[in-house]
Design a protein around this motif. Sequence first.
Motif, mmCIF file in Angstrom:
data_model
loop_
_atom_site.group_PDB
_atom_site.id
_atom_site.type_symbol
_atom_site.label_atom_id
_atom_site.label_comp_id
_atom_site.label_asym_id
_atom_site.label_seq_id
_atom_site.Cartn_x
_atom_site.Cartn_y
_atom_site.Cartn_z
ATOM 1 N N GLU A 92 -6.384 26.110 5.709
ATOM 2 C CA GLU A 92 -7.102 26.252 7.002
ATOM 3 C C GLU A 92 -7.616 27.730 7.465
ATOM 4 O O GLU A 92 -6.907 28.656 6.934
ATOM 5 C CB GLU A 92 -5.705 25.814 7.996
ATOM 6 N N LEU A 93 -8.668 27.730 7.976
ATOM 7 C CA LEU A 93 -9.275 29.033 8.268
ATOM 8 C C LEU A 93 -9.238 29.910 7.100
ATOM 9 O O LEU A 93 -8.895 31.042 7.591
ATOM 10 C CB LEU A 93 -8.476 29.467 9.679
ATOM 11 N N MET A 94 -9.842 29.649 6.055
ATOM 12 C CA MET A 94 -9.602 30.663 5.044
ATOM 13 C C MET A 94 -10.947 30.865 4.443
ATOM 14 O O MET A 94 -11.496 29.945 4.183
ATOM 15 C CB MET A 94 -8.603 30.358 3.964
ATOM 16 N N ASP A 98 -10.798 35.159 1.175
ATOM 17 C CA ASP A 98 -9.366 34.757 1.163
ATOM 18 C C ASP A 98 -8.852 33.967 -0.074
ATOM 19 O O ASP A 98 -7.423 34.275 -0.587
ATOM 20 C CB ASP A 98 -9.051 34.140 2.504
ATOM 21 N N LYS B 285 -3.745 30.509 15.539
ATOM 22 C CA LYS B 285 -4.550 30.703 14.269
ATOM 23 C C LYS B 285 -6.246 30.428 14.840
ATOM 24 O O LYS B 285 -7.053 31.271 14.204
ATOM 25 C CB LYS B 285 -4.450 29.286 13.511
ATOM 26 N N ARG B 286 -6.560 29.739 15.982
ATOM 27 C CA ARG B 286 -7.595 29.682 16.344
ATOM 28 C C ARG B 286 -8.302 31.137 16.859
ATOM 29 O O ARG B 286 -9.308 31.593 16.572
ATOM 30 C CB ARG B 286 -7.743 28.698 17.347
ATOM 31 N N ASN B 289 -8.738 33.393 14.036
ATOM 32 C CA ASN B 289 -9.542 32.602 13.239
ATOM 33 C C ASN B 289 -9.060 32.978 11.832
ATOM 34 O O ASN B 289 -9.696 33.541 10.882
ATOM 35 C CB ASN B 289 -11.262 33.393 13.533
ATOM 36 N N SER B 290 -7.804 32.831 11.633
ATOM 37 C CA SER B 290 -7.222 33.348 10.240
ATOM 38 C C SER B 290 -5.899 32.332 10.234
ATOM 39 O O SER B 290 -5.294 32.029 11.207
ATOM 40 C CB SER B 290 -6.994 34.756 10.147
#
Lengths: 372, 350
Positions: A92-94, A98, B285-286, B289-290
Amino acid sequence: MGELYFKTKGLTVGYNGKPLIRDIEFGVERGEILTLIGPNGSGKSTILKSVTRQLKTIAGTVYLGEKDLQTIPLKEMAKQMSVVLTERMKPELMSCRDIVATGRHPYTGSLGILSKEDEAIVQESMESVHVLDLQNRDFNAISDGQRQRVLLARALCQQPEIILLDEPTSFLDIRHKLELLTLLRRLTKERGIAVIMSLHEIDLAQKVSDKVMCVKGDTIARYGTPETVFLEDVIRDLYEIENGSYDPLFGSIEMAAPAGDPEIFVLSNCGTGISVYRHLQMKGRAFAAGILSPDDMDYAVARHLASEVVETAPFEPFSKESIERAMQLVNSCRVVIDAGLTIGSTNEAMREILAEAERLGKLKRGKHHELR
Amino acid sequence: MMEKKIQSDAYDVLKRSLRYETVFVLLIIAFCVITVLNINIGSVPISVKEIARIIFLQEGDPTQMKIVWNIRLPRIITAAVLGGGLSLSGFLLQTFFNNPIAGPFVLGISSGAKLTVALTMIYALQMTGKVSSLTLVLAAFVGAMISTGFILAVSSKLRNMSALLVAGIMIGYICSAITDFVVTFAEESDIVNLHNWSLGSFSGMDWNSVKMACIIVGIASVLAFLLSKSIGAYQLGENYARSMGVNVKLFRTALILLSSVLSATVTAFAGPISFVGIAVPHLMKRALNSSKPLVVIPACFLGGGVFCMFCDLIARTAFAPSELNISTVTSIFGAPVVIAIMIRRQKEKQ
């Protein structure tokens, strides 16, 4: 022969204590590529999982360097061995960077904060597999080919001595398959990293591997250099190919020859016949091919697709027998095709055969698209 | 060209850390503002100037001092700490199950804790007339672990994530049904308390309970933070984590124990509170952004605290003098977030 860096002895693998494959013995040196081939479900992944400690081995020993793999602490193992797995990861979001940076895990401190040196290694790993331009992209938003390269960069970033890859070329198109395997080849040579991987593409496996292991049934069917493994009957048995054949010279696969007596006789040489053969095979027409010597590339394909190949010795005028047989075929076949013959001093006899076909009104000239 | 590239990369790194800083600064500001509002607003409004005097100089109107020190301050601290713990517990469960809509409430863990706490309360009240908060925490932990055990057993059979959630919601219903049954038939005057508690509320906390909650949640949260590195590896999947040297078995056990301790503690003190565990980690998390645990864990804790203090403020004041239960408010804000996550996931699949 160098020293084997990674090897197994009497290894038995399986699930839940039930043995699946027994007595697995193989080894790789630094800088070598070992490829596992075999039909789907034959246990290639099981072997890879077992030698990376994802799965408990049932018997036998895996050696990493001099040590028994089981006795090496996981963290030490992680500094010597990294993996590229088939499972689709969905982080998620990587960003791609990363993902690559997670390869530094075994080296960082207790909170996993990257040092300047770690960052440099991440950078270098991404550069070496050409994914630096992807570094800020979301990992879930890149293509399959890019994803595999990022995962390879991640594996490199772990600074291993050996990388194990489970079917790294699945989902990739031909360009990306070539790209990935070329990269692996280069990395093994430049950095002396050993590679063990499983592949479905036997044609590519033949060309990139130093050693090949065939996995089938409850044992290792064959293990050795590509020259000793990629033989017509070995591959046919391994994959139980019944509707086609495997050509060890080119590593290519041909469809099965149409059944029945030849109704068409194809005359060709210097590769002019191949497209005609393929066309006839597709239409399901049985045909004969000739007169070919084994050094002609038409011969390599005709061997698999034609019901009969009229053969002659290379660099000699056509043998008497071959001319006789060709004449018989001209008589028995409905059509004779001149696919683009080159006639020179050793195959003068071809003129007689053509003339006979002409006389019988059976001769057609040209490529398949001009033929009916 | 190359120089430009490096510059833009450095710029990206800078942008990222700037984003982290902004989020944390905003969270801290929100935290301070809501804290002050929470002390300030109520049936007896207390001005900011008075608040400062009462807290820092320990002087002022005796009634107001009592209200601040004995009612509002413990309640705020409880909301902040338990909210933080709850949201962190959600994040740990989401990591464990690799599922963004996992949380202590939807998986039935809160309800399991609620059941054992209710049973313990009734039993202890009948026997001795009182219960210590430590006993309640222990009871809640046992209940949480039983529910978790069920969920783990189900998850080993069902690889399908939505099926797992349905199983969790069912476990929650069963536990709630038994709790309601027990509460209905226990004819005690103290049941009024129990009833209020079983709906969820941050009210009525004394300083001892506050201390206890702070200690347990504090320790569990620090331990969770120390797991950051392994959580980061685990986010790539179990097998990759192992290949990077993580002892997966040990790590998974630690993860499930910590998340159970956190949600059990929250349930023991404030009853079951819904959706905080899913909504807050997702929003954090949003915002960042991580999904890097090193920043997400502190943000979850802080964000959970702010979110619960905010919801508690609404619960207290929206229909004053009557109070809403806390889950009513957290659901109104939290449930839409869950729906948004599901829609987003579906879009990503296509």
